[in-house]
Design an enzyme around this catalytic site. Structure first.
Site, mmCIF file in Angstrom:
data_model
loop_
_atom_site.group_PDB
_atom_site.id
_atom_site.type_symbol
_atom_site.label_atom_id
_atom_site.label_comp_id
_atom_site.label_asym_id
_atom_site.label_seq_id
_atom_site.Cartn_x
_atom_site.Cartn_y
_atom_site.Cartn_z
ATOM 1 N N HIS A 127 0.803 -1.232 0.000
ATOM 2 C CA HIS A 127 0.000 0.000 0.000
ATOM 3 C C HIS A 127 0.830 1.272 0.000
ATOM 4 C CE1 HIS A 127 -3.941 -1.944 0.937
ATOM 5 N NE2 HIS A 127 -3.148 -2.851 1.493
ATOM 6 N N LYS A 141 -8.646 13.755 5.065
ATOM 7 C CA LYS A 141 -7.830 12.533 5.020
ATOM 8 C C LYS A 141 -6.786 12.693 6.106
ATOM 9 C CE LYS A 141 -6.932 13.640 0.588
ATOM 10 N NZ LYS A 141 -7.061 12.563 -0.364
ATOM 11 N N ARG A 142 -6.020 11.631 6.406
ATOM 12 C CA ARG A 142 -4.940 11.788 7.380
ATOM 13 C C ARG A 142 -4.027 12.937 6.958
ATOM 14 N NH1 ARG A 142 -4.480 7.892 11.591
ATOM 15 N NH2 ARG A 142 -2.542 8.975 12.023
ATOM 16 N N LYS A 153 0.558 14.168 1.359
ATOM 17 C CA LYS A 153 -0.798 14.468 0.893
ATOM 18 C C LYS A 153 -1.002 15.963 0.665
ATOM 19 C CE LYS A 153 -2.801 10.480 3.382
ATOM 20 N NZ LYS A 153 -3.435 9.637 2.361
ATOM 21 N N THR A 179 -8.790 6.433 -1.860
ATOM 22 C CA THR A 179 -10.124 5.869 -2.063
ATOM 23 C C THR A 179 -11.201 6.922 -1.797
ATOM 24 O OG1 THR A 179 -9.839 4.940 0.151
ATOM 25 C CG2 THR A 179 -9.667 3.427 -1.697
ATOM 26 N N LYS A 207 -15.115 8.146 -3.399
ATOM 27 C CA LYS A 207 -16.318 8.431 -2.610
ATOM 28 C C LYS A 207 -16.908 9.784 -2.979
ATOM 29 C CE LYS A 207 -14.211 5.663 0.961
ATOM 30 N NZ LYS A 207 -13.327 5.652 2.144
HETATM 31 C C1 26M Z 1 3.113 0.990 10.359
HETATM 32 C C2 26M Z 1 3.969 0.727 11.412
HETATM 33 C C3 26M Z 1 3.573 0.976 12.708
HETATM 34 C C4 26M Z 1 2.306 1.466 12.944
HETATM 35 C C5 26M Z 1 1.445 1.715 11.897
HETATM 36 C C6 26M Z 1 1.849 1.485 10.606
HETATM 37 C C7 26M Z 1 0.937 1.748 9.483
HETATM 38 C C8 26M Z 1 -0.428 1.801 9.668
HETATM 39 C C9 26M Z 1 -1.261 2.076 8.629
HETATM 40 C C10 26M Z 1 1.450 1.975 8.217
HETATM 41 C C11 26M Z 1 0.603 2.227 7.167
HETATM 42 C C12 26M Z 1 -0.759 2.286 7.378
HETATM 43 O O1 26M Z 1 -1.635 2.552 6.402
HETATM 44 C C13 26M Z 1 -1.163 2.955 5.167
HETATM 45 C C14 26M Z 1 -2.319 3.323 4.307
HETATM 46 O O2 26M Z 1 -3.416 3.596 4.774
HETATM 47 N N1 26M Z 1 -2.082 3.328 3.020
HETATM 48 C C15 26M Z 1 -3.124 3.719 2.112
HETATM 49 O O3 26M Z 1 -3.769 2.553 1.628
HETATM 50 C C16 26M Z 1 -4.913 2.895 0.867
HETATM 51 C C17 26M Z 1 -5.622 1.602 0.505
HETATM 52 O O4 26M Z 1 -4.853 0.870 -0.401
HETATM 53 C C18 26M Z 1 -4.507 3.694 -0.349
HETATM 54 O O5 26M Z 1 -5.677 4.108 -1.013
HETATM 55 C C19 26M Z 1 -3.696 4.917 0.059
HETATM 56 O O6 26M Z 1 -3.191 5.576 -1.091
HETATM 57 C C20 26M Z 1 -2.539 4.508 0.944
HETATM 58 O O7 26M Z 1 -1.851 5.630 1.444
#
Ligand code: 26M
Length: 824
Positions: free
Chosen positions: A363, A556-557, A562, A667, A671
């Site tokens: 991702h 978004k975050r 971003k 995503t 929406k």
């Molecule tokens: C990693 C290490 C320790 C704690 C948390 C994390 C971690 C948590 C969530 C790292 C990444 C995380 O999420 C990444 C994410 O949300 N990526 C997004 O994924 C979506 C679904 O595929 C995409 O649409 C987004 O572009 C992408 O940023």
């Protein structure tokens, strides 16, 4: 013998009320005398739950009986949001409940909003997992989700004096959607050491001994499909002290306190969701969470497989495990360990099973997000797994050496172990090596991973191991539930709600793009949704916004890639322009409301600075008499799934403006468009495919392309770098204190002026502002705008998560749906 239980599901409002009241009075032991909205919610949820559970039991029984291949979706995050409205949609009979509740003096909307969001995720990755569960059930795939039952989900965000403050999200006080399975437990081992023995045949066996045991306890959540009786299972693991470990001797010998402390330490594992998104921090507790959850899930999966009494070689034909990012990568060495240490398979036999079972979804390409664990930490926490990883690596490197004998550095580059100090385990490489397919989440992203982070692996395995599955969203929640009026309008033209199961049917809407009544109704719906959001803004922030203004939304975050900073700098640019305008010029300008929302990781200072800046700008702009209605700047507190359901239908323009090549997919872009909003965006992630589908006349694209980013960054460092002049003016105004203490924002400004502008804010600023002007102009022609919006909705059929799931099933899982039989 037990008499077969035949439920009497409610059919009328009276029957619904009887069920709800029965639950309130008996299940909850509350008197109807003081039935408040909370009790009415509980009664409603429990009444619908009864109907759900019966289908759930049948589905699980049917899946066991037919015993075909199952999909297991391993994700540390499931960002589910609220369940009641979704349950009512899938079960039907919402109208009956609406009537019944109104007879009791309640409004359905108020009752639905009583529910606490299940916020077990950070953002896109967690919400994608939730959409996938919805689609897998709706398409009748025999599928399980496996995750952690966090006691605290993502923190709640409060904005105090313009700063983010994090408040814990304790969400479990009343959760009718989970079923504690106290009889389904798994003991999970940590620490200890490995001893080698020879068995009777002279074979070396490794035994992992000592350490401590933590117990995993299953909590099951029913996942109902839409328009089908399939109800799948989401199994979340909670941690507690293992019964053998919870030392009753300690009680008796007066060590009561230390005994309770042991128990609390065990429960800490599933206590809290890590609030980072796209940032890796290498904390021991996080690795413990990952292994705890992988070990419990694998034990459960293997236990289920063994009941079939099939030979081990059948395992990959019965089981497909999808890894949602690298977070569950420990499942790979864990399955190898089970097969060789516990089931006595030899290495190659075991590895052949393991590497046919897993698929890995990537991702992100951001280097700071790629998971690495230090070897000493691994050695301490999971000594046997470290050995297995070393053996996987040895076999792999020998294979690479045989195939690329002349390439000296490739071994170092692709080794699972990074030769740093301390040495690190590269989880993404382990995930690639242990999986039969690796996919990215949008076309550009899937291409990028093949040319950047996994380039060498494409050479080693060939290109076929790598594929793309472009993300999607569930139209049930993101169209029908979030925007019931639009869904109803579409249904009225398409002759029913089939489009909620086959979103490509939306294309038939194009026939109505010139239909006067349809256009009018479409526009009225958008306006009504904006009125609703305006009311929410007034109620929560006390700021009045004009619903006729252009609503410009970025939710978004908060992350530098971003580029919320690009947006707020653009807002300041607009503010400065308005301040310099004559009254005549002002009359020509379309009023705008700039709406921001999103959480920053608690330790991410730059992101928190952006939040602060947006709030400070809002304070100044919203109270400036020269500006009036022409510009308002809003920061919505605590953006989450339920708020997204209000915000997405209410936007005219939403911003998806990441530095090209950094947003894997996105995503929320989908929406917003499906709810009749247009997009300003960069050529990044799924924006590119959205453009291809809806047509480039219907989207506002700007900025540099991914292929040029590297060179631009290089030129910042080594060439002559001139700041965009309009951006310089924005910085001057910030630094002169227009938005409060300039020092608070110096890191943000200096990152761009002095430290290389890594995210290319200055390079894209002129083109961003120019495009915003085009948007002003386009919005003035409401008729054309409406045509763009309607055409876009009609062409969004591709972005259903149902399409994603069918692609995963066909290309990666090799599974078929199990259609429930009629009498079931
Ligand atoms: C990693 C290490 C320790 C704690 C948390 C994390 C971690 C948590 C969530 C790292 C990444 C995380 O999420 C990444 C994410 O949300 N990526 C997004 O994924 C979506 C679904 O595929 C995409 O649409 C987004 O572009 C992408 O940023």
């Amino acid at each position: 013998a037990w008499k077969k239980f035949t439920p009497k599901p409610f059919e009328t409002a009276e029957e619904f009320n009887a069920e709800a009241v029965r639950h309130i009075e008996t299940t909850l032991a509350r008197s109807m005398y003081n039935c408040d909205e909370g009790a009415a919610y509980a009664g409603t949820a429990l009444a619908f739950r009864d109907r759900l559970v019966l289908d759930w039991n049948k589905t699980q029984q049917a899946q066991t009986f037919t015993d075909q291949k199952r999909v297991y979706y391993l994700s540390l995050e499931f960002l589910m949001g609220r369940a009641l409205d979704n349950a009512m949609l899938n079960i039907g009979k919402k109208d009956v409940a609406v009537k019944g509740l109104s007879d009791l003096g309640f409004r359905m909307e108020d009752i639905i909003s009583q529910e606490h969001d299940a916020a077990l995720g950070n953002g896109g990755l967690g919400r994608l997992a939730a959409c996938f569960l919805d689609s897998m059930a709706s398409l009748n795939y025999p599928a399980w989700g496996y995750g952690l039952r966090y006691r605290y989900g993502i923190f709640k965000q409060e904005i105090i004096d313009g700063y983010q403050v994090e408040v814990p999200d304790y969400w479990l006080d009343f959760n009718p959607w989970e079923f504690a399975r106290h009889d389904i437990t798994v003991d999970v081992q940590f620490y200890g050491h490995v001893s080698k023995y020879q068995d009777d045949d002279g074979k070396n066996v490794s035994v992992w001994e000592g350490g401590e045991i933590v117990q995993a306890c299953a909590y099951d959540v029913p996942i109902a499909g839409y328009g089908t009786s399939t109800v799948n299972n989401l199994r979340l693991w909670g941690s507690k002290a293992a019964s053998g470990e919870f030392d009753f001797q300690k009680f008796n010998s007066g060590e009561y306190e230390s005994s309770v402390a042991d128990q609390q330490r065990a429960e800490t594992i599933s206590a809290v969701l890590y609030p980072n998104d796209n940032l890796e921090r290498g904390k021991e507790l996080r690795l413990k969470q990952q292994y705890f959850w992988c070990a419990a899930s694998l034990f459960d999966i293997v236990r289920r497989f063994k009941k079939t009494q099939r030979p081990w070689k059948d395992f990959p034909n019965q089981v497909a495990i999808q890894l949602n990012d690298t977070h569950p990568t420990m499942a790979i060495p864990e399955l190898q360990r089970i097969l060789i240490d516990q089931e006595g398979l030899d290495w190659d036999e075991a590895w052949s099973i393991v590497s046919k079972t897993f698929g890995y979804t990537n991702h992100t390409v951001l280097p700071e997000a790629l998971e690495k664990w230090s070897v000493p930490l691994f050695q301490h926490l999971l000594p046997r797994h470290l050995q297995i990883i070393y053996d996987i690596n040895l076999n792999f490197l020998q294979f690479v050496e045989r195939n690329f004998p002349k390439e000296r550095d490739i071994l170092n580059r692709v080794s699972i172990i990074e030769e740093s100090n301390p040495k690190m385990v590269r989880m993404a490489y382990l995930a690639v090596i242990g999986s039969h397919k690796v996919n990215g989440v949008a076309e550009l992203h899937s291409d990028l991973i093949k040319t950047t982070i996994f380039k060498d692996f494409v050479k080693i395995y060939g290109p076929d191991k790598f594929t793309n599955v472009t993300n999607g969203i569930t139209p049930r929640r993101w169209l029908h539930q979030a925007n019931p009026r639009l869904s109803e309008l579409i249904a009225s033209k398409l002759g029913g709600y089939d489009f909620l199961k086959d979103l490509t049917l939306l294309h038939k809407l194009e026939a109505y793009v010139d239909d006067k009544d349809f256009r009018k109704e479409f526009q009225e719906i958008k306006y009504a949704n904006k009125v609703r959001l305006a009311k929410y803004i007034k109620d929560t922030l006390g700021v009045s916004v004009n619903p006729s203004a252009l609503f410009d939304v970025q939710v978004k975050r908060i992350h530098e890639y971003k580029r919320q900073q690009l947006n707020i700098f653009g807002v300041i640019h607009r503010y400065l322009a308005i301040k310099a305008m004559s009254p005549e010029e002002k009359k020509k300008l379309a009023p705008r409301v700039s709406i921001f929302g999103g959480k920053a990781a608690p330790g991410y200072w730059m992101a928190k600075t952006v939040i602060h800046l947006v709030n400070q700008v809002g304070k100044v702009v919203n109270n400036d008499k020269d500006v009036g209605d022409l510009l308002k700047v809003i920061y919505l507190e605590d953006y989450n799934v339920s708020k997204a359901e209000i915000i997405c239908p209410a936007s005219d323009i939403s911003e998806h403006i990441s530095t090209a090549g950094t947003e894997a997919s996105g995503t929320s872009n989908m929406k917003f468009v499906i709810n009749g909003g247009l997009i300003i965006g960069t050529c990044d992630g799924a924006n590119i495919e959205i453009t291809r589908e809806i047509g480039e006349n219907n989207i506002f694209l700007f900025g540099n392309l991914a292929e040029d980013v590297e060179e631009l960054r290089h030129s910042h460092m080594y060439g002559t770098y001139t700041l965009d002049p309009s951006l310089a003016a924005v910085f001057d105004s910030i630094q002169s204190g227009t938005f409060g203490d300039a020092g608070s924002f110096s890191a943000l400004v200096n990152g761009i002026v002095d430290h290389g502008d890594y995210y290319l804010v200055s390079d894209d600023f002129a083109s961003y502002c120019k495009t915003q002007e085009l948007i002003d102009e386009a919005y003035r022609n409401q008729d054309e705008w409406l045509t763009k919006a309607i055409t876009s909705v009609a062409r969004m059929g591709f972005f259903s998560s149902d399409r994603c799931i069918d692609e995963y099933a066909e290309m990666i899982w090799n599974t078929e749906p199990l259609v429930p039989s009629k009498d079931e």
